[in-house]
Scaffold this motif. Sequence first.
Motif, PDB file in Angstrom:
ATOM      1  N   ARG A  41       0.811  -1.209   0.000  1.00  0.00           N
ATOM      2  CA  ARG A  41       0.000   0.000   0.000  1.00  0.00           C
ATOM      3  C   ARG A  41       0.852   1.271   0.000  1.00  0.00           C
ATOM      4  O   ARG A  41       0.325   2.352  -0.160  1.00  0.00           O
ATOM      5  CB  ARG A  41      -0.906   0.024   1.230  1.00  0.00           C
ATOM      6  N   VAL A  42       2.147   1.161   0.221  1.00  0.00           N
ATOM      7  CA  VAL A  42       2.985   2.338   0.333  1.00  0.00           C
ATOM      8  C   VAL A  42       3.241   2.929  -1.045  1.00  0.00           C
ATOM      9  O   VAL A  42       3.664   2.232  -1.964  1.00  0.00           O
ATOM     10  CB  VAL A  42       4.326   2.007   1.004  1.00  0.00           C
ATOM     11  N   VAL A  43       2.976   4.227  -1.193  1.00  0.00           N
ATOM     12  CA  VAL A  43       3.345   4.920  -2.413  1.00  0.00           C
ATOM     13  C   VAL A  43       4.712   5.546  -2.232  1.00  0.00           C
ATOM     14  O   VAL A  43       5.620   5.332  -3.016  1.00  0.00           O
ATOM     15  CB  VAL A  43       2.293   5.983  -2.782  1.00  0.00           C
ATOM     16  N   GLU A  44       4.878   6.318  -1.166  1.00  0.00           N
ATOM     17  CA  GLU A  44       6.186   6.914  -0.909  1.00  0.00           C
ATOM     18  C   GLU A  44       6.262   7.500   0.496  1.00  0.00           C
ATOM     19  O   GLU A  44       5.241   7.777   1.137  1.00  0.00           O
ATOM     20  CB  GLU A  44       6.502   8.006  -1.935  1.00  0.00           C
ATOM     21  N   THR A  45       7.481   7.697   0.951  1.00  0.00           N
ATOM     22  CA  THR A  45       7.760   8.444   2.163  1.00  0.00           C
ATOM     23  C   THR A  45       8.055   9.874   1.758  1.00  0.00           C
ATOM     24  O   THR A  45       9.014  10.135   1.031  1.00  0.00           O
ATOM     25  CB  THR A  45       8.956   7.841   2.923  1.00  0.00           C
ATOM     26  N   LEU A  46       7.232  10.804   2.222  1.00  0.00           N
ATOM     27  CA  LEU A  46       7.334  12.192   1.772  1.00  0.00           C
ATOM     28  C   LEU A  46       8.275  13.022   2.622  1.00  0.00           C
ATOM     29  O   LEU A  46       8.816  14.023   2.152  1.00  0.00           O
ATOM     30  CB  LEU A  46       5.944  12.831   1.768  1.00  0.00           C
ATOM     31  N   ALA A  47       8.460  12.639   3.887  1.00  0.00           N
ATOM     32  CA  ALA A  47       9.373  13.380   4.760  1.00  0.00           C
ATOM     33  C   ALA A  47       9.772  12.502   5.924  1.00  0.00           C
ATOM     34  O   ALA A  47       9.005  11.636   6.365  1.00  0.00           O
ATOM     35  CB  ALA A  47       8.721  14.665   5.258  1.00  0.00           C
ATOM     36  N   THR A  48      10.960  12.731   6.441  1.00  0.00           N
ATOM     37  CA  THR A  48      11.462  11.997   7.586  1.00  0.00           C
ATOM     38  C   THR A  48      12.018  12.975   8.625  1.00  0.00           C
ATOM     39  O   THR A  48      12.138  14.174   8.373  1.00  0.00           O
ATOM     40  CB  THR A  48      12.587  11.028   7.174  1.00  0.00           C
ATOM     41  N   ILE A 327      -7.143  12.089   3.658  1.00  0.00           N
ATOM     42  CA  ILE A 327      -7.381  11.467   2.356  1.00  0.00           C
ATOM     43  C   ILE A 327      -7.585  12.551   1.311  1.00  0.00           C
ATOM     44  O   ILE A 327      -8.434  13.439   1.471  1.00  0.00           O
ATOM     45  CB  ILE A 327      -8.608  10.529   2.405  1.00  0.00           C
ATOM     46  N   VAL A 328      -6.814  12.478   0.233  1.00  0.00           N
ATOM     47  CA  VAL A 328      -6.936  13.407  -0.890  1.00  0.00           C
ATOM     48  C   VAL A 328      -6.756  12.626  -2.187  1.00  0.00           C
ATOM     49  O   VAL A 328      -5.754  11.916  -2.361  1.00  0.00           O
ATOM     50  CB  VAL A 328      -5.883  14.540  -0.819  1.00  0.00           C
ATOM     51  N   ASN A 329      -7.742  12.720  -3.079  1.00  0.00           N
ATOM     52  CA  ASN A 329      -7.653  12.133  -4.420  1.00  0.00           C
ATOM     53  C   ASN A 329      -7.220  10.667  -4.413  1.00  0.00           C
ATOM     54  O   ASN A 329      -6.328  10.256  -5.157  1.00  0.00           O
ATOM     55  CB  ASN A 329      -6.694  12.955  -5.297  1.00  0.00           C
ATOM     56  N   GLY A 330      -7.846   9.872  -3.562  1.00  0.00           N
ATOM     57  CA  GLY A 330      -7.597   8.435  -3.564  1.00  0.00           C
ATOM     58  C   GLY A 330      -6.333   7.999  -2.853  1.00  0.00           C
ATOM     59  O   GLY A 330      -5.994   6.810  -2.873  1.00  0.00           O
ATOM     60  N   SER A 331      -5.637   8.942  -2.228  1.00  0.00           N
ATOM     61  CA  SER A 331      -4.453   8.589  -1.463  1.00  0.00           C
ATOM     62  C   SER A 331      -4.677   8.926   0.008  1.00  0.00           C
ATOM     63  O   SER A 331      -5.347   9.910   0.331  1.00  0.00           O
ATOM     64  CB  SER A 331      -3.221   9.340  -1.974  1.00  0.00           C
ATOM     65  N   LEU A 332      -4.104   8.102   0.876  1.00  0.00           N
ATOM     66  CA  LEU A 332      -4.189   8.334   2.312  1.00  0.00           C
ATOM     67  C   LEU A 332      -2.806   8.750   2.815  1.00  0.00           C
ATOM     68  O   LEU A 332      -1.812   8.067   2.568  1.00  0.00           O
ATOM     69  CB  LEU A 332      -4.661   7.077   3.034  1.00  0.00           C
ATOM     70  N   TYR A 333      -2.764   9.878   3.505  1.00  0.00           N
ATOM     71  CA  TYR A 333      -1.530  10.407   4.067  1.00  0.00           C
ATOM     72  C   TYR A 333      -1.563  10.180   5.582  1.00  0.00           C
ATOM     73  O   TYR A 333      -2.607  10.321   6.212  1.00  0.00           O
ATOM     74  CB  TYR A 333      -1.393  11.898   3.763  1.00  0.00           C
ATOM     75  N   ARG A 351       7.709  10.392  10.499  1.00  0.00           N
ATOM     76  CA  ARG A 351       7.599  10.363   9.048  1.00  0.00           C
ATOM     77  C   ARG A 351       6.219  10.814   8.561  1.00  0.00           C
ATOM     78  O   ARG A 351       5.223  10.627   9.240  1.00  0.00           O
ATOM     79  CB  ARG A 351       7.853   8.944   8.536  1.00  0.00           C
ATOM     80  N   LEU A 352       6.200  11.377   7.369  1.00  0.00           N
ATOM     81  CA  LEU A 352       4.972  11.618   6.611  1.00  0.00           C
ATOM     82  C   LEU A 352       4.935  10.586   5.496  1.00  0.00           C
ATOM     83  O   LEU A 352       5.843  10.536   4.656  1.00  0.00           O
ATOM     84  CB  LEU A 352       4.948  13.034   6.035  1.00  0.00           C
ATOM     85  N   LEU A 353       3.888   9.754   5.497  1.00  0.00           N
ATOM     86  CA  LEU A 353       3.771   8.634   4.569  1.00  0.00           C
ATOM     87  C   LEU A 353       2.551   8.807   3.671  1.00  0.00           C
ATOM     88  O   LEU A 353       1.563   9.418   4.065  1.00  0.00           O
ATOM     89  CB  LEU A 353       3.641   7.322   5.351  1.00  0.00           C
ATOM     90  N   LYS A 354       2.635   8.234   2.497  1.00  0.00           N
ATOM     91  CA  LYS A 354       1.526   8.273   1.540  1.00  0.00           C
ATOM     92  C   LYS A 354       1.191   6.849   1.128  1.00  0.00           C
ATOM     93  O   LYS A 354       2.066   6.080   0.716  1.00  0.00           O
ATOM     94  CB  LYS A 354       1.910   9.103   0.312  1.00  0.00           C
ATOM     95  N   PHE A 355      -0.097   6.487   1.241  1.00  0.00           N
ATOM     96  CA  PHE A 355      -0.575   5.161   0.888  1.00  0.00           C
ATOM     97  C   PHE A 355      -1.650   5.279  -0.193  1.00  0.00           C
ATOM     98  O   PHE A 355      -2.349   6.282  -0.272  1.00  0.00           O
ATOM     99  CB  PHE A 355      -1.201   4.461   2.110  1.00  0.00           C
ATOM    100  N   GLN A 356      -1.787   4.208  -0.951  1.00  0.00           N
ATOM    101  CA  GLN A 356      -2.843   4.155  -1.966  1.00  0.00           C
ATOM    102  C   GLN A 356      -4.062   3.449  -1.387  1.00  0.00           C
ATOM    103  O   GLN A 356      -3.942   2.335  -0.854  1.00  0.00           O
ATOM    104  CB  GLN A 356      -2.369   3.419  -3.216  1.00  0.00           C
ATOM    105  N   LEU A 357      -5.232   4.092  -1.461  1.00  0.00           N
ATOM    106  CA  LEU A 357      -6.458   3.422  -1.056  1.00  0.00           C
ATOM    107  C   LEU A 357      -6.890   2.450  -2.149  1.00  0.00           C
ATOM    108  O   LEU A 357      -6.736   2.727  -3.339  1.00  0.00           O
ATOM    109  CB  LEU A 357      -7.572   4.455  -0.831  1.00  0.00           C
ATOM    110  N   LYS A 358      -7.448   1.334  -1.706  1.00  0.00           N
ATOM    111  CA  LYS A 358      -7.981   0.347  -2.644  1.00  0.00           C
ATOM    112  C   LYS A 358      -9.439   0.149  -2.325  1.00  0.00           C
ATOM    113  O   LYS A 358      -9.799  -0.608  -1.428  1.00  0.00           O
ATOM    114  CB  LYS A 358      -7.216  -0.963  -2.556  1.00  0.00           C
ATOM    115  N   GLU A 359     -10.311   0.893  -2.982  1.00  0.00           N
ATOM    116  CA  GLU A 359     -11.748   0.808  -2.704  1.00  0.00           C
ATOM    117  C   GLU A 359     -12.354  -0.419  -3.354  1.00  0.00           C
ATOM    118  O   GLU A 359     -11.899  -0.853  -4.405  1.00  0.00           O
ATOM    119  CB  GLU A 359     -12.452   2.070  -3.229  1.00  0.00           C
TER     120      GLU A 359
END
Length: 359
Positions: A41-48, A327-333, A351-359
């Motif tokens: 589900r991880v898209v990316e790590t945006l900040a550490t 949640i913004v535009n299908g992604s969960l932060y 960390r600030l993390l970004k995940f992809q939602l799977k509806e």
Amino acid sequence: MKLLIPVLSILMLFSCTDNDSTSPDDKTPSDPSSQPVNQSRVVETLATQLDVPWQINIVEDTVYYLSGRPGEIIKIQDAAKESQTVDLTKGVVSETESGLLGFHIIDGSQEPLEAYLYHTYEDRGRLLNRVVKVKQEGSTWKETDILMEGIPGGPIHNGGRLAVGPDENLYITTGDAGESGLAQDRSSLAGKILRLNLDGSIPDDNPFAGSPVYSYGHRNPQGIDWTEDGKMYSSEHGSTGHDEINEIVSGGNYGWPVIQGDEEQEGMIEPLFHSGEDTWAPSGIAISGSKIYAAFLAGQQIREFDLDEKKSQTFTAGYGRMRDVEIVNGSLYAITNNRDGRGNPTPEDDRLLKFQLKE
């Protein structure tokens, strides 16, 4: 008339080794590295290496503003971090669970940016909380208006979440400040969800005339959001387990400290979901469709609650203590809180993390 909402007590799969009736935020049951990581589900790590971030704001999908509990605003853009100062008429007191908590940007398309901010301060030796309006001036957020002061505070149970609802009113969660009896006292601002007009005045249609109180009987609510049809939900820290997900109605009494879990009392509303004897320590929530996503501190996961199916499951785990989700535009932060004094931080935390939602 008895106000009851059907209850589903969820038996959690994770273990909580301590039950502290003072504050479930204290309980970190195990090392985050010992829990499974759902990397799919991880898209990316945006900040550490963030310093105890508390609430997420996303501007135009690419710029992130986080409140930092020690007393700063963290701006993240193009992988660069900037620590921005706050210029307030009363200083931020960061002690245990208190500090700079709620932060809600009013309109990300307007320049300069303006926001509502919730923070702890000290007055005559007593910890209190206040809600102010701030404006961005360069790398400083300067206080421009006071909406509310004198909210009971303390080292624990400060609530602190800010959100603007679909009715264009400002909602504020407050904890009982460690004095449980205040939650049932409608003349107190503690242990409540408050509702204000955006200028700080009291809406004419609030449930109790002349009062900012929207709902009461809360121990330490820390997350609020709405479904598309306007139903409001909140997460709440319970006592010795019994953490809750509630549907919030105008004028509702949610029972603390009289009832918890499956207990019933005339005129008090039971939770939709609760943790039983386990501890979640739920903080921020975000809603997509019929699903509530809740960040768990002690529970060390993001959990998905299905309002239609009346069941829940782990969305992702393995990152330690989770403080907020958006949640913004299908992604969960999501943001972690492993550096808050109760976690087991890695060199990358928080960390600030970004995940992809799977509806």
